[in-house]
Design an enzyme around this catalytic site. Sequence first.
Site, PDB file in Angstrom:
ATOM      1  CE  LYS A  54      -8.735   8.516 -40.858  1.00 25.76           C
ATOM      2  NZ  LYS A  54      -9.584   9.708 -40.739  1.00 25.76           N
ATOM      3  CD  GLN A  98     -12.308  10.985 -38.554  1.00 19.89           C
ATOM      4  OE1 GLN A  98     -11.145  10.605 -38.590  1.00 19.89           O
ATOM      5  NE2 GLN A  98     -13.112  10.875 -39.599  1.00 19.89           N
ATOM      6  CG  ASP A 121      -7.032  14.819 -42.804  1.00 24.62           C
ATOM      7  OD1 ASP A 121      -6.867  13.834 -43.564  1.00 24.62           O
ATOM      8  OD2 ASP A 121      -7.905  14.860 -41.918  1.00 24.62           O
TER       9      ASP A 121
END
Length: 291
Positions: A54, A98, A121
């Site tokens: 990422k 994450q 996200d």
Amino acid sequence: MTATLIDGTAIAADVRQSIAARVAELSAATGRKPGLATVLVGEDPASQAYVRMKGKNCLEVGMESFSYKLPADSTQEEVEGLVRDLNANPAVNGILVQLPLPKHLDEEAILGAISLEKDVDGFHPVNIGRLVMKGRKPLFIPCTPKGCMVLLERSGVKLEGANAVVLGRSNIVGMPVAALLLHANATVTTCHSRSKDLRAICSEADVLVAAVGRAGMVRGDWIKPGAVVIDVGVNRVDDASRKSGYRLVGDVNFDEAVEVAGMITPVPGGVGPMTIAMLLQNTLDAFERTV
Ligand code: NDP
């Protein structure tokens, strides 16, 4: 019949190129760059690799990348404290925690601590709530489900009135994909581990999205001839011919499905590259709202 491949690698590259062009334009105009902060708790090798990828992708499109690593035994307060600091940091437009987090941490509370405006996200409960409600707009759509929808759109798949079957009902993939297909006016059936006769349900699908995490579970004779198959699954299977000792396969038996489907995403090279492209898109959108 041999299905047309939906080339996620090429579509994602195209999306990234548009993002890079827009980032360059905005940076020249504002003297600032969009910034994404990643928070990794613990040492899980797969999570480390995802976070690295990422960060690398951010830099490639001209964004800033901030990487935070906390030890596996971090307390709830330490992780939430970092999230709050990032919420207050104007150089950070997107915050990605994450997943999965170590078991002792309260995932819901940590995701809920992320500022709505930085929830790239799309997992904040308010964003998810808006996503599933009719007539409401989330600030961000979760990256993998959004990537599936872009693949369908770019492939010219007509969703209105189509029978769509989603295998899997996770918060990350199955549930939001089903909601998005419903908003696109498909007739949606969501299946899970207690569903009966998956083969019969799948064989009615004009659009089949598989997100279960079971290598090759969807067989060729589950697929309606000409159907569009989006394979989200990423599963490791042993392969002695590879240096790594394994290869990645989807939830769909590709060799069988490709003979029956009209269009299909490969694994790797289908949904996977779209996930990061959508994360970059969400980060750019977050930045655009601040300029
Ligand atoms: P989860 O394990 O969170 O969810 C799996 C879902 O599949 C659950 O709803 C479960 O049902 C259902 N399921 C499991 N076994 C069966 C079965 N035998 N029959 C029917 N349904 C079943 O997984 P995720 O949603 O996080 O991920 C799914 C797959 O997608 C994985 O392979 C993952 O690696 C991949 N993935 C890929 C991404 C990408 O970028 N390409 C991103 C995210 C995930 P129940 O709810 O009843 O338990």
